[in-house]
Design a protein around this motif. Structure first.
Motif, PDB file in Angstrom:
ATOM      1  N   ASP A 164     -62.085 -61.925 -10.243  1.00  0.00           N
ATOM      2  CA  ASP A 164     -61.197 -61.094  -9.041  1.00  0.00           C
ATOM      3  C   ASP A 164     -60.977 -60.674  -8.064  1.00  0.00           C
ATOM      4  OD1 ASP A 164     -61.421 -59.262 -12.021  1.00  0.00           O
ATOM      5  OD2 ASP A 164     -64.248 -58.242 -11.047  1.00  0.00           O
ATOM      6  N   SER A 210     -51.360 -54.352  -8.021  1.00  0.00           N
ATOM      7  CA  SER A 210     -51.793 -53.896  -9.055  1.00  0.00           C
ATOM      8  C   SER A 210     -53.156 -53.723  -9.168  1.00  0.00           C
ATOM      9  CB  SER A 210     -50.613 -53.764  -9.854  1.00  0.00           C
ATOM     10  OG  SER A 210     -51.012 -54.769 -10.602  1.00  0.00           O
ATOM     11  N   TYR A 211     -53.722 -55.002  -9.512  1.00  0.00           N
ATOM     12  CA  TYR A 211     -54.859 -54.685  -9.431  1.00  0.00           C
ATOM     13  C   TYR A 211     -55.397 -54.525  -8.418  1.00  0.00           C
ATOM     14  CZ  TYR A 211     -59.371 -57.099 -11.237  1.00  0.00           C
ATOM     15  OH  TYR A 211     -60.691 -57.503 -12.011  1.00  0.00           O
ATOM     16  N   ARG A 212     -54.932 -55.114  -6.742  1.00  0.00           N
ATOM     17  CA  ARG A 212     -56.201 -55.048  -6.009  1.00  0.00           C
ATOM     18  C   ARG A 212     -56.099 -53.685  -5.956  1.00  0.00           C
ATOM     19  NH1 ARG A 212     -53.223 -57.960  -2.703  1.00  0.00           N
ATOM     20  NH2 ARG A 212     -51.583 -56.616  -1.891  1.00  0.00           N
ATOM     21  N   LYS A 213     -55.671 -53.294  -5.619  1.00  0.00           N
ATOM     22  CA  LYS A 213     -55.316 -51.118  -5.743  1.00  0.00           C
ATOM     23  C   LYS A 213     -56.355 -50.494  -6.838  1.00  0.00           C
ATOM     24  CE  LYS A 213     -50.608 -50.481  -3.769  1.00  0.00           C
ATOM     25  NZ  LYS A 213     -48.726 -50.017  -4.101  1.00  0.00           N
ATOM     26  N   LYS A 214     -56.038 -51.031  -8.060  1.00  0.00           N
ATOM     27  CA  LYS A 214     -56.272 -50.495  -9.392  1.00  0.00           C
ATOM     28  C   LYS A 214     -58.419 -50.838  -8.671  1.00  0.00           C
ATOM     29  CE  LYS A 214     -58.363 -51.225 -14.131  1.00  0.00           C
ATOM     30  NZ  LYS A 214     -59.014 -51.858 -14.209  1.00  0.00           N
ATOM     31  N   LEU A 215     -59.039 -51.913  -8.388  1.00  0.00           N
ATOM     32  CA  LEU A 215     -59.839 -52.337  -7.807  1.00  0.00           C
ATOM     33  C   LEU A 215     -60.482 -51.261  -6.491  1.00  0.00           C
ATOM     34  CD1 LEU A 215     -60.731 -56.146  -8.122  1.00  0.00           C
ATOM     35  CD2 LEU A 215     -61.233 -54.235  -9.929  1.00  0.00           C
ATOM     36  N   ILE A 243     -59.067 -48.544  -5.693  1.00  0.00           N
ATOM     37  CA  ILE A 243     -59.487 -47.281  -6.395  1.00  0.00           C
ATOM     38  C   ILE A 243     -60.842 -46.693  -7.422  1.00  0.00           C
ATOM     39  CG2 ILE A 243     -59.095 -45.061  -8.507  1.00  0.00           C
ATOM     40  CD1 ILE A 243     -56.340 -46.237  -7.550  1.00  0.00           C
ATOM     41  N   GLU A 244     -61.425 -48.575  -8.182  1.00  0.00           N
ATOM     42  CA  GLU A 244     -62.870 -48.274  -8.833  1.00  0.00           C
ATOM     43  C   GLU A 244     -63.722 -48.340  -8.015  1.00  0.00           C
ATOM     44  OE1 GLU A 244     -62.043 -51.380 -11.342  1.00  0.00           O
ATOM     45  OE2 GLU A 244     -60.529 -50.490 -12.232  1.00  0.00           O
TER      46      GLU A 244
END
Length: 154
Positions: free
Chosen positions: A134, A143-148, A150-151
């Motif tokens: 990750d 986009s994956y960085r932003k998703k993580l 947020i999570e």
């Protein structure tokens, strides 16, 4: 030759009133500034606007008098009160523009700093949880960085 030299600011009110040209406005300005350290503009219409503003700029060492001039000021009923309002309004507009520029710059700086803090926090979490795949992916995939973020971030 004999020359009489007068310091404009020390003319009497009676002497100032004897002028019939736009110079009366100039003399009145300097007399008021000497007496009151302030200026209340008379209602007198300026006949030669550009020339008067150039003279005021030179004599006061304040270029705002000349900078505010525009050709549409000629031939109308403009007085010093209107000129000073134009100078003040330009100052207000300039101040607003400077404030907006500084606010935007400050906001961007704070936003970048917050983004960096979030990115470092995410990296720490991923390392602490041994999520190395990750970690590699967030370094390449926004986009994956932003998703993580947020999570995983509070």
């Amino acid at each position: 030759y004999r020359m009489n030299l007068y310091e404009i600011a020390y003319l009497s009110d009676e002497q100032v009133q004897k002028f019939t040209s736009d110079f009366k406005i100039v003399a009145d300005y300097f007399v008021q500034m000497r007496k009151n350290k302030d200026y209340t503009a008379p209602e007198a219409t300026i006949k030669h606007v550009h020339e008067l503003l150039q003279l005021m700029a030179v004599m006061t060492k304040d270029n705002r008098f000349e900078d505010v001039y525009s050709p549409d000021m000629e031939g109308g009923d403009i007085n010093m009160c209107e000129v000073l309002n134009k100078i003040e309004n330009r100052g207000i507009k300039k101040g607003i523009a400077q404030g907006m520029t500084q606010g935007i710059a400050q906001g961007m700086t704070q936003g970048i700093a917050q983004g960096e803090d979030n990115a470092f926090s995410l990296i720490k979490i991923l390392i602490a949880n041994n999520r190395l795949e990750d970690l590699k992916r967030v370094s390449e995939d926004e986009s994956y960085r932003k998703k993580l973020m947020i999570e995983l971030l509070p």
